[in-house]
Design a protein around this motif. Structure first.
Motif, PDB file in Angstrom:
ATOM      1  N   LEU A  20     122.672 -19.115 -39.534  1.00 34.83           N
ATOM      2  CA  LEU A  20     122.830 -19.765 -39.773  1.00 34.83           C
ATOM      3  C   LEU A  20     123.588 -21.347 -39.637  1.00 34.83           C
ATOM      4  CD1 LEU A  20     122.408 -18.763 -44.089  1.00 34.83           C
ATOM      5  CD2 LEU A  20     120.370 -19.741 -42.050  1.00 34.83           C
ATOM      6  N   ASP A  21     125.439 -20.906 -39.313  1.00 36.30           N
ATOM      7  CA  ASP A  21     126.247 -21.588 -38.552  1.00 36.30           C
ATOM      8  C   ASP A  21     124.875 -22.691 -37.171  1.00 36.30           C
ATOM      9  OD1 ASP A  21     126.816 -21.922 -41.218  1.00 36.30           O
ATOM     10  OD2 ASP A  21     128.957 -21.118 -40.622  1.00 36.30           O
ATOM     11  N   ILE A  22     124.574 -21.280 -36.575  1.00 35.95           N
ATOM     12  CA  ILE A  22     124.532 -22.065 -35.126  1.00 35.95           C
ATOM     13  C   ILE A  22     123.335 -23.051 -35.369  1.00 35.95           C
ATOM     14  CG2 ILE A  22     123.392 -20.819 -33.103  1.00 35.95           C
ATOM     15  CD1 ILE A  22     125.281 -18.507 -33.346  1.00 35.95           C
ATOM     16  N   LEU A  23     122.479 -22.338 -36.072  1.00 29.01           N
ATOM     17  CA  LEU A  23     120.448 -22.882 -36.184  1.00 29.01           C
ATOM     18  C   LEU A  23     120.908 -24.516 -36.788  1.00 29.01           C
ATOM     19  CD1 LEU A  23     117.565 -23.239 -36.020  1.00 29.01           C
ATOM     20  CD2 LEU A  23     117.714 -21.981 -38.563  1.00 29.01           C
ATOM     21  N   ALA A 198     116.461 -19.358 -31.011  1.00 24.47           N
ATOM     22  CA  ALA A 198     116.510 -19.181 -29.482  1.00 24.47           C
ATOM     23  C   ALA A 198     115.454 -20.354 -28.836  1.00 24.47           C
ATOM     24  CB  ALA A 198     116.809 -17.816 -29.143  1.00 24.47           C
ATOM     25  N   VAL A 199     114.522 -20.546 -29.592  1.00 22.50           N
ATOM     26  CA  VAL A 199     113.276 -21.087 -29.620  1.00 22.50           C
ATOM     27  C   VAL A 199     113.726 -22.748 -28.916  1.00 22.50           C
ATOM     28  CG1 VAL A 199     111.103 -22.556 -30.410  1.00 22.50           C
ATOM     29  CG2 VAL A 199     111.631 -20.064 -30.836  1.00 22.50           C
ATOM     30  N   ALA A 200     114.582 -22.827 -30.018  1.00 23.98           N
ATOM     31  CA  ALA A 200     114.219 -24.851 -30.488  1.00 23.98           C
ATOM     32  C   ALA A 200     115.856 -24.945 -29.362  1.00 23.98           C
ATOM     33  CB  ALA A 200     115.916 -25.225 -31.848  1.00 23.98           C
ATOM     34  N   ASP A 201     116.943 -23.785 -29.045  1.00 27.08           N
ATOM     35  CA  ASP A 201     117.796 -24.341 -27.621  1.00 27.08           C
ATOM     36  C   ASP A 201     116.671 -24.639 -26.497  1.00 27.08           C
ATOM     37  OD1 ASP A 201     120.452 -24.092 -27.099  1.00 27.08           O
ATOM     38  OD2 ASP A 201     120.609 -22.412 -26.154  1.00 27.08           O
ATOM     39  N   SER A 202     115.415 -23.865 -26.019  1.00 25.02           N
ATOM     40  CA  SER A 202     114.713 -23.507 -25.266  1.00 25.02           C
ATOM     41  C   SER A 202     114.253 -24.793 -24.823  1.00 25.02           C
ATOM     42  CB  SER A 202     114.183 -22.393 -25.196  1.00 25.02           C
ATOM     43  OG  SER A 202     113.136 -22.211 -25.992  1.00 25.02           O
ATOM     44  N   TYR A 203     113.995 -25.191 -26.403  1.00 23.07           N
ATOM     45  CA  TYR A 203     112.676 -26.053 -26.174  1.00 23.07           C
ATOM     46  C   TYR A 203     113.805 -27.418 -25.233  1.00 23.07           C
ATOM     47  CZ  TYR A 203     109.801 -30.041 -27.361  1.00 23.07           C
ATOM     48  OH  TYR A 203     109.614 -31.613 -27.346  1.00 23.07           O
ATOM     49  N   PRO A 204     112.766 -28.771 -24.486  1.00 26.78           N
ATOM     50  CA  PRO A 204     111.741 -28.109 -23.859  1.00 26.78           C
ATOM     51  C   PRO A 204     111.639 -27.902 -22.530  1.00 26.78           C
ATOM     52  CG  PRO A 204     112.521 -30.604 -23.101  1.00 26.78           C
ATOM     53  CD  PRO A 204     113.535 -29.822 -23.958  1.00 26.78           C
ATOM     54  N   ASP A 205     112.146 -27.120 -22.238  1.00 25.14           N
ATOM     55  CA  ASP A 205     112.619 -26.322 -20.519  1.00 25.14           C
ATOM     56  C   ASP A 205     111.547 -24.904 -20.460  1.00 25.14           C
ATOM     57  OD1 ASP A 205     114.688 -28.316 -19.936  1.00 25.14           O
ATOM     58  OD2 ASP A 205     115.745 -27.343 -20.861  1.00 25.14           O
ATOM     59  N   LYS A 206     112.720 -23.413 -20.956  1.00 25.49           N
ATOM     60  CA  LYS A 206     112.202 -22.186 -21.374  1.00 25.49           C
ATOM     61  C   LYS A 206     111.964 -21.667 -22.107  1.00 25.49           C
ATOM     62  CE  LYS A 206     111.081 -18.688 -17.756  1.00 25.49           C
ATOM     63  NZ  LYS A 206     111.215 -18.006 -16.889  1.00 25.49           N
ATOM     64  N   LEU A 207     110.947 -21.546 -22.708  1.00 23.51           N
ATOM     65  CA  LEU A 207     110.937 -20.670 -24.172  1.00 23.51           C
ATOM     66  C   LEU A 207     111.002 -19.292 -23.636  1.00 23.51           C
ATOM     67  CD1 LEU A 207     106.730 -21.689 -25.870  1.00 23.51           C
ATOM     68  CD2 LEU A 207     109.291 -22.478 -26.326  1.00 23.51           C
ATOM     69  N   SER A 209     110.052 -15.504 -23.644  1.00 22.32           N
ATOM     70  CA  SER A 209     109.419 -14.831 -22.972  1.00 22.32           C
ATOM     71  C   SER A 209     108.604 -13.886 -24.477  1.00 22.32           C
ATOM     72  CB  SER A 209     108.888 -13.615 -21.935  1.00 22.32           C
ATOM     73  OG  SER A 209     110.274 -13.020 -22.183  1.00 22.32           O
ATOM     74  N   ALA A 210     107.141 -13.281 -24.813  1.00 22.28           N
ATOM     75  CA  ALA A 210     107.010 -12.277 -25.670  1.00 22.28           C
ATOM     76  C   ALA A 210     107.949 -10.985 -25.658  1.00 22.28           C
ATOM     77  CB  ALA A 210     105.760 -12.108 -25.254  1.00 22.28           C
ATOM     78  N   LYS A 211     107.591 -10.992 -24.876  1.00 24.41           N
ATOM     79  CA  LYS A 211     109.379  -9.665 -24.459  1.00 24.41           C
ATOM     80  C   LYS A 211     110.676  -9.785 -24.985  1.00 24.41           C
ATOM     81  CE  LYS A 211     110.380  -6.289 -21.231  1.00 24.41           C
ATOM     82  NZ  LYS A 211     110.494  -5.786 -19.323  1.00 24.41           N
ATOM     83  N   GLU A 212     110.973 -10.982 -24.856  1.00 23.22           N
ATOM     84  CA  GLU A 212     112.304 -11.231 -24.694  1.00 23.22           C
ATOM     85  C   GLU A 212     112.389 -11.490 -26.772  1.00 23.22           C
ATOM     86  OE1 GLU A 212     114.286 -13.637 -21.172  1.00 23.22           O
ATOM     87  OE2 GLU A 212     113.085 -14.689 -22.349  1.00 23.22           O
ATOM     88  N   VAL A 213     111.430 -12.615 -26.657  1.00 23.66           N
ATOM     89  CA  VAL A 213     110.928 -12.809 -28.941  1.00 23.66           C
ATOM     90  C   VAL A 213     111.255 -11.037 -28.904  1.00 23.66           C
ATOM     91  CG1 VAL A 213     109.731 -13.090 -30.509  1.00 23.66           C
ATOM     92  CG2 VAL A 213     109.648 -14.727 -28.082  1.00 23.66           C
ATOM     93  N   LEU A 214     110.452 -10.148 -28.619  1.00 22.79           N
ATOM     94  CA  LEU A 214     110.145  -8.301 -29.567  1.00 22.79           C
ATOM     95  C   LEU A 214     111.881  -8.268 -28.987  1.00 22.79           C
ATOM     96  CD1 LEU A 214     106.562  -7.612 -28.209  1.00 22.79           C
ATOM     97  CD2 LEU A 214     107.672  -8.785 -30.477  1.00 22.79           C
ATOM     98  N   ALA A 215     112.354  -8.238 -27.924  1.00 21.29           N
ATOM     99  CA  ALA A 215     113.345  -7.658 -27.936  1.00 21.29           C
ATOM    100  C   ALA A 215     114.850  -7.996 -28.951  1.00 21.29           C
ATOM    101  CB  ALA A 215     114.532  -7.772 -26.986  1.00 21.29           C
ATOM    102  N   MET A 216     114.893  -9.417 -29.211  1.00 21.31           N
ATOM    103  CA  MET A 216     115.559  -9.829 -30.505  1.00 21.31           C
ATOM    104  C   MET A 216     115.174  -9.584 -31.382  1.00 21.31           C
ATOM    105  SD  MET A 216     116.403 -14.057 -29.254  1.00 21.31           S
ATOM    106  CE  MET A 216     117.176 -14.024 -30.470  1.00 21.31           C
ATOM    107  N   LEU A 217     113.885  -8.836 -32.365  1.00 17.54           N
ATOM    108  CA  LEU A 217     113.722  -8.677 -33.284  1.00 17.54           C
ATOM    109  C   LEU A 217     114.244  -7.260 -33.743  1.00 17.54           C
ATOM    110  CD1 LEU A 217     111.188  -9.957 -34.194  1.00 17.54           C
ATOM    111  CD2 LEU A 217     113.297  -9.911 -34.891  1.00 17.54           C
ATOM    112  N   GLY A 218     114.399  -6.221 -31.775  1.00 16.25           N
ATOM    113  CA  GLY A 218     114.591  -5.138 -31.538  1.00 16.25           C
ATOM    114  C   GLY A 218     116.184  -4.046 -32.733  1.00 16.25           C
TER     115      GLY A 218
END
Length: 225
Positions: A20-23, A198-207, A209-218
């Motif tokens: 939460l602090d990071i966000l 992660a999405v907020a940090d990457s905007y507007p450059d490069k999101l 990937s779907a694979k990376e998103v799923l890995a973060m929930l692993g």
């Protein structure tokens, strides 16, 4: 066989607070505080919602029903956020959704006789006239499931979204109660808070990937088996 570490409640709290602090630091960045595009405004909107849901999780950390509800909402939010972040067009389409949904509410209320519209200047009933105008505010919108499929993260919809939906809709009657069930939703919520960052940090450059998103929930990231 995948192995993972199951943390204690206090350890999860520390991880949630850190997430939460990071966000929070990202939400006050100029690109969001002074957002000009619909896309940036929507990303900031979903960031703020994730912060509120995370703070609520921190307060009701051992209440399974509440945590499942929070998980379902933040899961839904993330799918929408990830879809919106794909393009300005997606963001523009989503922005129309709010007006469309409000128009739908007004139409249903008027048609059902739950409300009436009146011209404030003449005092005359304007319900019929309003019902003719409301369709112009309607716009097609994609379901959460379709958004997830479009972005390649259908697995998020199929598993955490659907599973937590049982609790949201009161469909857990006679379901076996798992000891420590709250410790399943807890790390998943932390994972979604981190994903929003992660999405907020990457905007507007490069999101991510779907694979990376799923890995973060692993298991290695959110301690969810």
């Amino acid at each position: 066989m995948v192995t993972y570490t199951k943390f204690t409640e206090d350890e999860y709290l520390v991880r949630l607070r850190r997430a939460l602090d990071i966000l929070k630091t990202k939400l006050v960045e100029p690109r969001y505080v002074e957002a000009k595009t619909e896309q940036a405004k929507l990303i900031a909107y979903f960031m703020d919602r994730a912060l509120q849901l995370g703070e609520a999780t921190y307060r009701v950390k051992t209440i399974p029903v509440a945590l499942d509800v929070f998980l379902r909402v933040i899961c839904d939010d993330f799918i929408r956020l990830y879809w919106v972040a794909q393009s300005e067009k997606n963001a523009a389409d989503y922005a129309k959704r709010t007006i469309s949904e409000m128009a739908k509410l007004v139409r249903v209320s008027l048609e059902g006789g739950h409300a009436r519209m009146r011209n404030t200047k003449t005092g005359q009933d304007a319900t019929a006239a309003m019902l003719k105008v409301l369709p112009s505010f309607a716009s097609p919108s994609k379901s959460t499931e379709q958004m997830a499929k479009d972005c390649g993260i259908e697995k998020i919809y199929v598993i955490p979204f659907r599973v937590s939906s049982f609790t949201v809709h009161g469909n857990t009657f006679k379901f076996p109660t798992l000891e420590g069930a709250e410790m399943v939703a807890f790390p998943a919520i932390i994972g979604f808070v981190n994903l929003v960052s992660a999405v907020a940090d990457s905007y507007p450059d490069k999101l991510p990937s779907a694979k990376e998103v799923l890995a973060m929930l692993g298991p290695r990231k959110s301690a969810v088996a």
